[in-house]
Write an enzyme that holds these catalytic residues in place. Structure first.
Site, PDB file in Angstrom:
ATOM      1  N   ASP A  91      -4.383  35.395 -34.892  1.00 18.53           N
ATOM      2  CA  ASP A  91      -5.020  36.493 -35.613  1.00 18.53           C
ATOM      3  C   ASP A  91      -4.366  37.806 -35.216  1.00 18.53           C
ATOM      4  O   ASP A  91      -3.726  37.897 -34.164  1.00 18.53           O
ATOM      5  CB  ASP A  91      -6.510  36.570 -35.251  1.00 18.53           C
ATOM      6  CG  ASP A  91      -7.319  35.466 -35.909  1.00 18.53           C
ATOM      7  OD1 ASP A  91      -6.924  35.015 -36.988  1.00 18.53           O
ATOM      8  OD2 ASP A  91      -8.340  35.057 -35.332  1.00 18.53           O
ATOM      9  N   ILE A  94       2.839   1.863  -3.500  1.00 15.90           N
ATOM     10  CA  ILE A  94       2.077   2.201  -4.705  1.00 15.90           C
ATOM     11  C   ILE A  94       1.475   3.600  -4.545  1.00 15.90           C
ATOM     12  O   ILE A  94       0.686   3.829  -3.632  1.00 15.90           O
ATOM     13  CB  ILE A  94       0.951   1.177  -4.954  1.00 15.90           C
ATOM     14  CG1 ILE A  94       1.552  -0.212  -5.186  1.00 15.90           C
ATOM     15  CG2 ILE A  94       0.091   1.592  -6.135  1.00 15.90           C
ATOM     16  CD1 ILE A  94       0.558  -1.327  -5.105  1.00 15.90           C
ATOM     17  N   VAL A 152       0.830  -1.198   0.000  1.00 16.20           N
ATOM     18  CA  VAL A 152       0.000   0.000   0.000  1.00 16.20           C
ATOM     19  C   VAL A 152       0.872   1.259   0.000  1.00 16.20           C
ATOM     20  O   VAL A 152       0.626   2.223  -0.720  1.00 16.20           O
ATOM     21  CB  VAL A 152      -0.930  -0.003   1.237  1.00 16.20           C
ATOM     22  CG1 VAL A 152      -1.649   1.345   1.366  1.00 16.20           C
ATOM     23  CG2 VAL A 152      -1.941  -1.121   1.134  1.00 16.20           C
ATOM     24  N   ALA A 153       1.914   1.237   0.832  1.00 16.00           N
ATOM     25  CA  ALA A 153       2.782   2.410   0.956  1.00 16.00           C
ATOM     26  C   ALA A 153       3.579   2.668  -0.308  1.00 16.00           C
ATOM     27  O   ALA A 153       3.831   3.817  -0.676  1.00 16.00           O
ATOM     28  CB  ALA A 153       3.730   2.219   2.134  1.00 16.00           C
TER      29      ALA A 153
END
Length: 890
Positions: A331, A287, A284-285
């Site tokens: 333009d 990723i 978890v940490a």
């Protein structure tokens, strides 16, 4: 609420439709009646276009592989009766969900605020007065005026049409514009054949019309389709796709490393539950699951910041492309110039030239000699200026209330300044027919009923209008217009343009009967010159573009001499400015030889170009690998705007169609806003790249710390909740702070980025792994130095706090090696310091709150421990800075 169920309006004549909807086909309904109908029928909106609800955003946070991993860890902890860990992990899920929700909610509302800034407006006629209102406020029975370039804001029955053609491809799939009229139809007629109706979402490609609104919102044909078809899922931007692919690859690498660490721990006889929960927490940490959300928030915030600088960026993907822009095709009128036109010169046969005195503030109209006022040419030119004109102008609070083309409003001002009552004159001689101006003919003509007979008024580019002229009015006498005469007037036009004036020619005819063909056998009257000075700040901005390696190419429908004059004043083109490519000499793309393509690519000024040539120029530049930003304002500019990498529409003078297809809308029509947007695009992309590098280096340092401790069987190790806490502390606030960095002053001194280049290239990967190694070494070094003391928990505490403070200090290293240590955009970012302060305070709370200390497995620390934490945290920061200074890493 259902709208009136009566005989279909396409089967009814105009009088019947007016009666059915209780409206006047000439004056419309009253404002009071409109307010009542708005209550009755509701807002003119397609409901399917609403954004996500609060609950949808919240539920989206729970549909994540990260949440599933954490739930598995909580379940395992509960199974083994580790209740404190289970509760703590569930709290982490709640915190993660709340943070993700807040970030997505902010991004969603930023985009909603942006959508509100891009609301379209429509011209309605109420009680005979033309008003501009938001399209949402249109009600059934409203009388609307539409012209080329407008999107039909509702369904309606046409009551007046002039050369009206409508592109209905959005509704019927038919790409060829459909000619429309006012004739009632018999029987049931298919949608595509209802030639007396306009439908919401289609656009006027030619001519103009008035229509009585017969359906709004979900009762329109477009609304019926919206109720039958679910709204398509929003497409992901190229940047989001890159981030998603990047995250997937990183997840694969991370899971392999986690598996190795897990096996190493088991071989070292670490408890199975401990290794399992550590492995899950580590996954978890490691990723960076928040990357897409933080990136979206950074983009949305950046877009909102641009909006405050008059730039509406409509698509997230456009921000990434902005940073890569190499050519701006712009333009002239209103973008490079002030667009504050005024009639500054008047040339009439035979040799009469009147010019405004630049040393006096007096308008030219007020200094016209009496004998000239009484002359035929001047009187007829005023007639043409007022009658061959679709703009409106009214005196209001000592100033002017303008609506329409700036050139046409300047003509009306000129007429007002001669004490001519413009509105009364127009009512006296109403328009019966019109040959509308187009970029192909460059001429406009109108037919009017006068007291005795008929009057044709025409105006346009001199070289184009002369093609339709056979006579000339000279001292009140109509004479034959010879070829030498035409050459003389072309030369006179060249002289006006050479002085930086925009020339416009006038002609007329007085037939005895209403003419079928307006543009023939016209009588030439003379030429006016309009003054439109360059914007004061543009010259400096063009210099900035040059330093940013962005080429500026000017495209204009003006005379070549006018274009060259403005280009010289602004410094456009340098050596190329001597050669102005004339649209008349430009071949079609299919016939273009290689040498002409090269000449186009090198040229900086194009005059008398039409929209098709703009499209061809984009193709030529893109062939050569250029990233092209193209400005446009007309309906015919839509193909070039779509073809360009960045289509930029004008917010003031741009048509609704051009604004709809463009990626950006300039609310002030200013060139400086384009460059400001490019600068912000570069800043935003650089911020995204920064926080990706920060997140990766922090997360990978955690992998290295735990992997090294497990492989070497060190006597200390981070527990699962500590890993999750570190991830929360360092991945959220500092990353968000990096996402809102203002940007370096040197950002426009670099070359544009290559859009094909990955977000993280090889050099940056080397830097990331170097950062990670230094942070991991600092944390492990501090813990090793503290090992062997009587307090067995001390090394773990030192490892935990050193890793956190090393990562927090690391955010200050997210600057280029070329920038000063203290005087850079990161150190100046107050949110960076706020994030470090808040994150540090939350970290220290784990020591001071006993319940948190127990859950986080931290205990009291001695002075020696804190000295090690401080020394190694600061030491890691210094090492990274030294490596950057000696150019070993980015």
């Amino acid at each position: 609420m259902e709208q009136a169920a009566q005989t279909p309006p396409y089967q009814s004549d105009i009088n019947t439709v007016s009666q059915q909807w209780k409206t006047d086909a000439a004056k419309g309904i009253s404002p009071e009646e409109a307010a009542q109908r708005l209550e009755q029928y509701g807002w003119n909106v397609i409901e399917a276009t609403r954004g996500r609800s609060t609950w949808q955003i919240l539920l989206h946070q729970l549909r994540s592989a990260v949440v599933y991993l954490l739930l598995a860890a909580a379940a395992l902890s509960a199974f083994f009766q580790e209740w404190a860990d289970a509760i703590a992990i569930l709290l982490v899920i709640v915190v993660n969900t709340v943070i993700g929700f807040i970030m997505e909610y902010q991004a969603e509302h930023s985009m909603e605020a942006l959508r509100e800034m891009t609301q379209l407006r429509a011209r309605v006629i109420r009680n005979g007065r033309t008003l501009e209102i938001p399209v949402e406020e249109i009600v059934p029975g409203d009388l609307l005026f539409l012209e080329a370039g407008d999107l039909a804001p509702a369904d309606g029955r046409i009551v007046e049409a002039s050369q009206l053609q409508v592109n209905e491809s959005a509704l019927t799939g038919e790409s060829v514009p459909v000619e429309k009229n006012t004739q009632a139809l018999e029987g049931k007629t298919p949608l595509a054949e209802r030639h007396n109706m306009l439908f919401k979402g289609t656009y006027i490609s030619n001519g103009n019309a008035r229509m009585i609104c017969t359906a709004t919102g979900m009762q329109t044909e477009l609304g019926h389709i919206a109720t039958m078809v679910d709204e398509a899922a929003a497409g992901t931007t190229p940047l989001e796709k890159k981030l998603e692919g990047f995250s997937r690859r990183l997840m694969g690498i991370t899971l392999i490393i986690v598996l190795v660490i897990f096996v190493a721990g088991i071989l070292n006889r670490v408890a199975l539950l401990d290794m399992l929960s550590t492995a899950i927490a580590l996954a978890v940490a490691a990723i960076p699951e928040g990357l897409p959300i933080v990136a979206t928030l950074a983009l949305a915030r950046g877009m909102l910041r641009m909006a405050r600088h008059q730039v509406i960026v409509k698509r997230l993907s456009a921000v990434e492309t902005l940073g890569a822009t190499t050519v701006i095709c712009t333009d002239k009128t209103g973008t490079l110039t002030e667009n504050s036109l005024e009639v500054a010169a008047l040339a009439m046969p035979p040799e009469q030239v009147l010019e405004k005195d630049p040393n006096k503030g007096q308008p030219l109209a007020e200094s016209i000699p009496e004998e000239v006022r009484e002359g035929g040419n001047y009187r007829y030119i005023l007639d043409v200026a007022v009658l061959c004109n679709n703009a409106s102008l009214a005196k209001q609070n000592g100033g002017w209330k303008e609506s329409g083309d700036p050139l046409e409003t300047s003509l009306l001002k000129f007429a007002w300044q001669t004490d001519m009552n413009v509105e009364e004159y127009r009512q006296r001689y109403p328009k019966e027919k019109e040959a509308t101006f187009s970029s192909e003919t460059r001429v406009m003509a109108t037919l009017h009923k006068k007291d005795q007979g008929w009057f044709i008024a025409a105006k346009g580019a001199t070289e184009n209008l002369l093609e339709y002229c056979t006579q000339v009015l000279d001292k009140g006498e109509i004479k034959e217009l010879t070829e030498p005469d035409k050459r003389k007037w072309l030369q006179r036009t060249e002289e006006l343009a050479g002085h930086g004036l925009k020339p416009l020619a006038f002609a007329m005819r007085e037939p005895e009967q209403p003419a079928e063909e307006l543009l023939r056998e016209l009588v030439f009257l003379g030429v006016t010159g309009f003054l439109d000075p360059p914007r004061k700040d543009v010259k400096q901005v063009i210099k900035e573009c040059r330093s940013a390696r962005i080429k500026v190419t000017m495209l204009t429908g003006d005379h070549p001499a006018t274009a060259r004059n403005i280009a010289e004043q602004l410094g456009i083109g340098e050596k190329e400015q001597d050669t102005v490519i004339n649209g008349r000499d430009m071949k079609s793309y299919a016939q273009l030889p290689a040498e002409d393509k090269e000449r186009w690519a090198q040229a900086a000024v194009f005059a008398r170009v039409d929209p098709r040539q703009k499209l061809d120029l984009v193709s030529v530049l893109q062939e050569r690998g250029q990233i092209v930003a193209m400005t446009g304002d007309g309906v015919n500019d839509a193909p070039a705007l779509k073809k360009a990498d960045i289509g930029i529409a004008m917010g003031i003078r741009g048509t609704q169609v051009s604004q709809e297809v463009a990626d950006m809308v300039l609310k002030d029509d200013a060139f400086t806003s384009i460059v400001k947007a490019i600068e912000q695009g570069r800043v935003i992309f650089e911020n995204i790249r920064r926080f990706i590098m920060f997140l990766l280096s922090c997360n990978l340092s955690e992998l290295l710390v735990i992997g090294t401790a497990a492989a070497l069987n060190l006597p200390f190790q981070l527990v699962a909740l500590q890993i999750l806490f570190i991830n929360l502390i360092t991945d959220v606030l500092p990353a968000l702070a990096l996402g809102v960095t203002e940007g370096s002053e040197a950002v426009m001194e670099k070359a544009p980025k290559n859009p094909e280049q990955p977000i993280i290239d090889r050099k940056r990967w080397i830097a990331i792994w170097s950062y990670s190694a230094v942070i991991a070494a600092a944390a492990l070094g501090a813990a090793i130095m503290d090992a062997g003391t009587e307090n067995e928990q001390a090394p773990n505490n030192v490892l935990f706090f050193t890793l956190i403070f090393s990562q927090l200090l690391h955010v200050l290293n997210m600057v280029s090696a070329k920038e000063p240590l203290f005087n850079n955009e990161i150190w100046k970012n107050k949110y960076i310091w706020l994030s470090i302060g808040v994150s540090s305070l939350l970290t220290l709370l784990t020591l001071f709150i006993p319940a948190l200390s127990k859950v986080m497995h931290v205990g009291a620390m001695e002075s020696r421990d804190w000295l090690l934490v401080a020394a190694f945290s600061v030491g890691g920061f210094v090492v990274v800075r030294v490596l950057k200074q000696v150019r070993l890493i980015l």
